[in-house]
Write a protein that holds these residues in place. Structure first.
Motif, PDB file in Angstrom:
ATOM      1  N   ILE A 160       0.840  -1.205   0.000  1.00  0.00           N
ATOM      2  CA  ILE A 160       0.000   0.000   0.000  1.00  0.00           C
ATOM      3  C   ILE A 160       0.869   1.246   0.000  1.00  0.00           C
ATOM      4  O   ILE A 160       0.595   2.223  -0.710  1.00  0.00           O
ATOM      5  CB  ILE A 160      -0.945  -0.007   1.221  1.00  0.00           C
ATOM      6  N   TRP A 161       1.935   1.213   0.818  1.00  0.00           N
ATOM      7  CA  TRP A 161       2.848   2.364   0.869  1.00  0.00           C
ATOM      8  C   TRP A 161       3.445   2.646  -0.499  1.00  0.00           C
ATOM      9  O   TRP A 161       3.458   3.786  -0.969  1.00  0.00           O
ATOM     10  CB  TRP A 161       3.961   2.108   1.887  1.00  0.00           C
ATOM     11  N   ASN A 162       3.935   1.617  -1.175  1.00  0.00           N
ATOM     12  CA  ASN A 162       4.565   1.809  -2.482  1.00  0.00           C
ATOM     13  C   ASN A 162       3.558   2.292  -3.531  1.00  0.00           C
ATOM     14  O   ASN A 162       3.887   3.112  -4.386  1.00  0.00           O
ATOM     15  CB  ASN A 162       5.221   0.508  -2.957  1.00  0.00           C
ATOM     16  N   VAL A 163       2.314   1.785  -3.443  1.00  0.00           N
ATOM     17  CA  VAL A 163       1.307   2.166  -4.427  1.00  0.00           C
ATOM     18  C   VAL A 163       0.797   3.581  -4.174  1.00  0.00           C
ATOM     19  O   VAL A 163       0.802   4.429  -5.068  1.00  0.00           O
ATOM     20  CB  VAL A 163       0.131   1.164  -4.419  1.00  0.00           C
ATOM     21  N   LEU A 164       0.375   3.853  -2.929  1.00  0.00           N
ATOM     22  CA  LEU A 164      -0.181   5.170  -2.627  1.00  0.00           C
ATOM     23  C   LEU A 164       0.888   6.258  -2.625  1.00  0.00           C
ATOM     24  O   LEU A 164       0.668   7.359  -3.132  1.00  0.00           O
ATOM     25  CB  LEU A 164      -0.897   5.136  -1.267  1.00  0.00           C
ATOM     26  N   GLY A 165       2.028   5.948  -2.035  1.00  0.00           N
ATOM     27  CA  GLY A 165       3.086   6.954  -1.967  1.00  0.00           C
ATOM     28  C   GLY A 165       3.502   7.440  -3.341  1.00  0.00           C
ATOM     29  O   GLY A 165       3.746   8.635  -3.546  1.00  0.00           O
ATOM     30  N   ALA A 166       3.525   6.521  -4.296  1.00  0.00           N
ATOM     31  CA  ALA A 166       3.945   6.879  -5.648  1.00  0.00           C
ATOM     32  C   ALA A 166       2.909   7.716  -6.370  1.00  0.00           C
ATOM     33  O   ALA A 166       3.225   8.380  -7.359  1.00  0.00           O
ATOM     34  CB  ALA A 166       4.222   5.605  -6.452  1.00  0.00           C
ATOM     35  N   ARG A 167       1.683   7.696  -5.857  1.00  0.00           N
ATOM     36  CA  ARG A 167       0.593   8.372  -6.580  1.00  0.00           C
ATOM     37  C   ARG A 167       0.052   9.595  -5.855  1.00  0.00           C
ATOM     38  O   ARG A 167      -0.959  10.162  -6.268  1.00  0.00           O
ATOM     39  CB  ARG A 167      -0.532   7.359  -6.839  1.00  0.00           C
ATOM     40  N   THR A 168       0.708  10.007  -4.771  1.00  0.00           N
ATOM     41  CA  THR A 168       0.251  11.185  -4.036  1.00  0.00           C
ATOM     42  C   THR A 168       1.159  12.388  -4.228  1.00  0.00           C
ATOM     43  O   THR A 168       0.897  13.443  -3.670  1.00  0.00           O
ATOM     44  CB  THR A 168       0.156  10.876  -2.528  1.00  0.00           C
ATOM     45  N   LEU A 169       2.215  12.225  -5.006  1.00  0.00           N
ATOM     46  CA  LEU A 169       3.161  13.331  -5.212  1.00  0.00           C
ATOM     47  C   LEU A 169       3.328  13.633  -6.691  1.00  0.00           C
ATOM     48  O   LEU A 169       4.385  14.090  -7.120  1.00  0.00           O
ATOM     49  CB  LEU A 169       4.520  12.984  -4.583  1.00  0.00           C
ATOM     50  N   SER A 170       2.308  13.342  -7.469  1.00  0.00           N
ATOM     51  CA  SER A 170       2.320  13.639  -8.892  1.00  0.00           C
ATOM     52  C   SER A 170       3.546  13.027  -9.564  1.00  0.00           C
ATOM     53  O   SER A 170       3.969  11.923  -9.232  1.00  0.00           O
ATOM     54  CB  SER A 170       2.247  15.155  -9.118  1.00  0.00           C
ATOM     55  N   THR A 171       4.154  13.755 -10.492  1.00  0.00           N
ATOM     56  CA  THR A 171       5.289  13.228 -11.253  1.00  0.00           C
ATOM     57  C   THR A 171       6.478  12.916 -10.356  1.00  0.00           C
ATOM     58  O   THR A 171       7.159  11.901 -10.529  1.00  0.00           O
ATOM     59  CB  THR A 171       5.704  14.232 -12.340  1.00  0.00           C
ATOM     60  N   SER A 172       6.739  13.769  -9.378  1.00  0.00           N
ATOM     61  CA  SER A 172       7.870  13.528  -8.472  1.00  0.00           C
ATOM     62  C   SER A 172       7.704  12.224  -7.720  1.00  0.00           C
ATOM     63  O   SER A 172       8.670  11.478  -7.514  1.00  0.00           O
ATOM     64  CB  SER A 172       8.006  14.690  -7.479  1.00  0.00           C
ATOM     65  N   GLY A 173       6.458  11.924  -7.304  1.00  0.00           N
ATOM     66  CA  GLY A 173       6.210  10.681  -6.587  1.00  0.00           C
ATOM     67  C   GLY A 173       6.486   9.461  -7.445  1.00  0.00           C
ATOM     68  O   GLY A 173       7.121   8.501  -7.000  1.00  0.00           O
ATOM     69  N   ARG A 174       6.030   9.470  -8.679  1.00  0.00           N
ATOM     70  CA  ARG A 174       6.260   8.338  -9.570  1.00  0.00           C
ATOM     71  C   ARG A 174       7.753   8.141  -9.814  1.00  0.00           C
ATOM     72  O   ARG A 174       8.241   7.015  -9.898  1.00  0.00           O
ATOM     73  CB  ARG A 174       5.525   8.550 -10.891  1.00  0.00           C
ATOM     74  N   GLN A 175       8.478   9.234  -9.914  1.00  0.00           N
ATOM     75  CA  GLN A 175       9.927   9.137 -10.146  1.00  0.00           C
ATOM     76  C   GLN A 175      10.659   8.658  -8.903  1.00  0.00           C
ATOM     77  O   GLN A 175      11.583   7.845  -8.988  1.00  0.00           O
ATOM     78  CB  GLN A 175      10.456  10.487 -10.615  1.00  0.00           C
TER      79      GLN A 175
END
Length: 473
Positions: A160-175
């Motif tokens: 959940i952390w890896n999925v949500l964390g990556a999607r809550t910071l827009s482009t920076s989060g995905r990177q």
């Protein structure tokens, strides 16, 4: 906007429309520019102590505190952030040249996400020919997640952390979570940023000195393995080790050549002591558990709601940038990549711990080894344990016991293949890596650069003092 003044700190701008802050030198002959880049959700005020200390220690420097990537603009990704910072640097160099001051040397300092933005920016400067005119001298990062921020742990809460964390910071989060596909490479941006054939690594290799400072405990934003570019974490249990410090910077800056050693004659606690310790730990967690149950749901809703809004605004800014309507032409810095051819987020991340590869994986690594010998360490570490055991059996009194040897070797973390490749590439370039042990505050990520003038952050002043002692003008 305040008027331009050579005497002021963190308030002057070279042009009221360009939004650049500089600590300028009183000397008209100064020829060295140092650029400071803040982190995620940051702004130039976070770097005020660094900038002021640098100016006081080296008054012959020009110091640029990058400003265009402030606040929610840090959601827009490392690429766009790097382009903004590059433009600030180029405009500063042009303004200084117009005033009759020729810059011959360049140093760059990045804090947190700013270290990754800085690595991107120097690649652009390198490609644009600036390194033919400037001598790259110092490149330093403080608490920068060079390998990203994903957790290698198994389990639904980590997923959940890896999925949500990556999607809550827009482009920076995905990177930062390395789930992006950068341009047409089909690879995460961080992987491209560390590719040995990329302009980014070529640029990094040009600097005379490369150093990093990495918190070993209580960094709620970026843990040690990623900020220290390390395949192991020797500091999981600091109570079991003797930590060795750089002389004159105790007890904060750890000796990179001999960070830890085994404690001599360490006795196991009695059953009563263990029971007391367990009870104390359990009781100490009661207030925290109550806080989490009562407030985290509310904080999470607010955080996710704000993230949704900021991600929408970030996408809009990126679109305007791509259309050339954001002040920087989209094609200006779209160069060939290869040289050939805050709090809820922090608490969620801090809850993660380390997992290790199985016995059939990369094996053990020594915490005291140099970066250049990491690969050799992985191949020979198990042999070193066997040799020490044999020496003890043969009666060699000078040989450490098997137990002592094993204490000094630590299992390899379960990182991704791409993260191991990043480590190898970055270590090949070479860094002076300084682990930092901040004891007196639970928010070492802010303390390491004295993000605010608070008594509890005073240990960070020792870190800054050490950095200044090694900074070459």
């Amino acid at each position: 906007m305040l008027p331009f003044s050579f005497a002021s700190i963190d308030t002057t701008v070279l042009s009221p429309l360009k939004g650049m802050e500089t600590v300028d030198s009183a000397s008209a002959t100064a020829d060295h520019l140092c650029v400071l880049v803040h982190g995620l959700w940051g702004n130039p005020s976070h770097l005020k102590y660094l900038a002021t200390a640098l100016r006081e220690s080296h008054p012959e420097l020009h110091v640029l505190v990058a400003k265009r990537n402030s606040g929610s603009f840090t959601y827009d990704g490392i690429e766009l952030g790097g382009e903004r910072v590059t433009r600030e640097i180029e405009e500063t160099l042009e303004e200084l040249a117009k005033s009759g001051q020729t810059i011959k040397k360049l140093s760059v300092v990045g804090y947190s996400l700013g270290g990754l933005v800085a690595r991107y920016a120097i690649g652009l400067l390198y490609h644009n020919g600036w390194f033919d005119k400037l001598e790259p001298v110092n490149f330093t990062t403080f608490a920068t997640p060079h390998l990203g921020v994903r957790t290698p742990l198994n389990g639904y809460h980590n997923h959940i952390w890896n999925v949500l964390g990556a999607r809550t910071l827009s482009t920076s989060g995905r990177q930062l979570f390395t789930i992006d596909s950068f341009r047409d490479t089909g690879r995460p941006l961080l992987s491209v940023l560390a590719d040995p054939d990329s302009v980014f690594i070529k640029a990094l290799a040009q600097f005379k000195h490369r150093s990093l400072y990495a918190n070993v405990v209580n960094d709620r934003s970026a843990v040690y393995y990623t900020t220290g570019i390390s395949r192991t974490d020797p500091f999981v249990d600091t109570s079991a080790l003797r930590i060795n410090y750089v002389k004159g910077y105790e007890p904060v800056v750890i000796d990179p050549d001999n960070p830890v050693s085994a404690k001599e004659n360490r006795l196991l606690p009695s059953f009563t002591q263990r029971l007391a310790g367990t009870s104390k730990t359990a009781l100490s967690k009661v207030p925290l558990a109550a806080f989490l149950v009562l407030f985290i749901p509310v904080g999470a809703v607010l955080f996710l709601s704000n993230s949704l809004v900021q991600s929408f605004l970030s996408r809009k800014r990126i679109r305007l940038h791509e259309e050339g309507k954001a002040g920087i032409g989209a094609g200006m810095y779209r160069i060939p990549l290869m040289a050939r051819a805050e709090r809820v987020f922090e608490n969620m991340n801090h809850a993660q711990s380390s997992e290790y590869l199985s016995a059939g994986g990369e094996g053990l690594s020594s915490s005291a080894s140099s970066p250049q010998s990491a690969r050799r360490q992985r191949k020979s570490s198990s042999q070193s344990v066997e040799k020490s055991a044999s020496a003890a059996e043969d009666g060699d009194a000078s040989a450490p016991s098997p137990t002592q040897t094993q204490r000094l070797e630590f299992p390899t973390l379960a990182l991704t293949k791409e993260q191991f490749e990043m480590i190898d590439a970055l270590d090949t370039v070479g860094w002076r890596k300084y682990p930092v042990y901040i004891h007196n505050v639970a928010h070492s990520h802010a303390a390491i650069i004295v993000r605010r003038q608070m008594k509890m952050f005073d240990e960070g002043k020792i870190v800054v003092r050490h950095w200044l002692s090694e900074f070459e003008v």
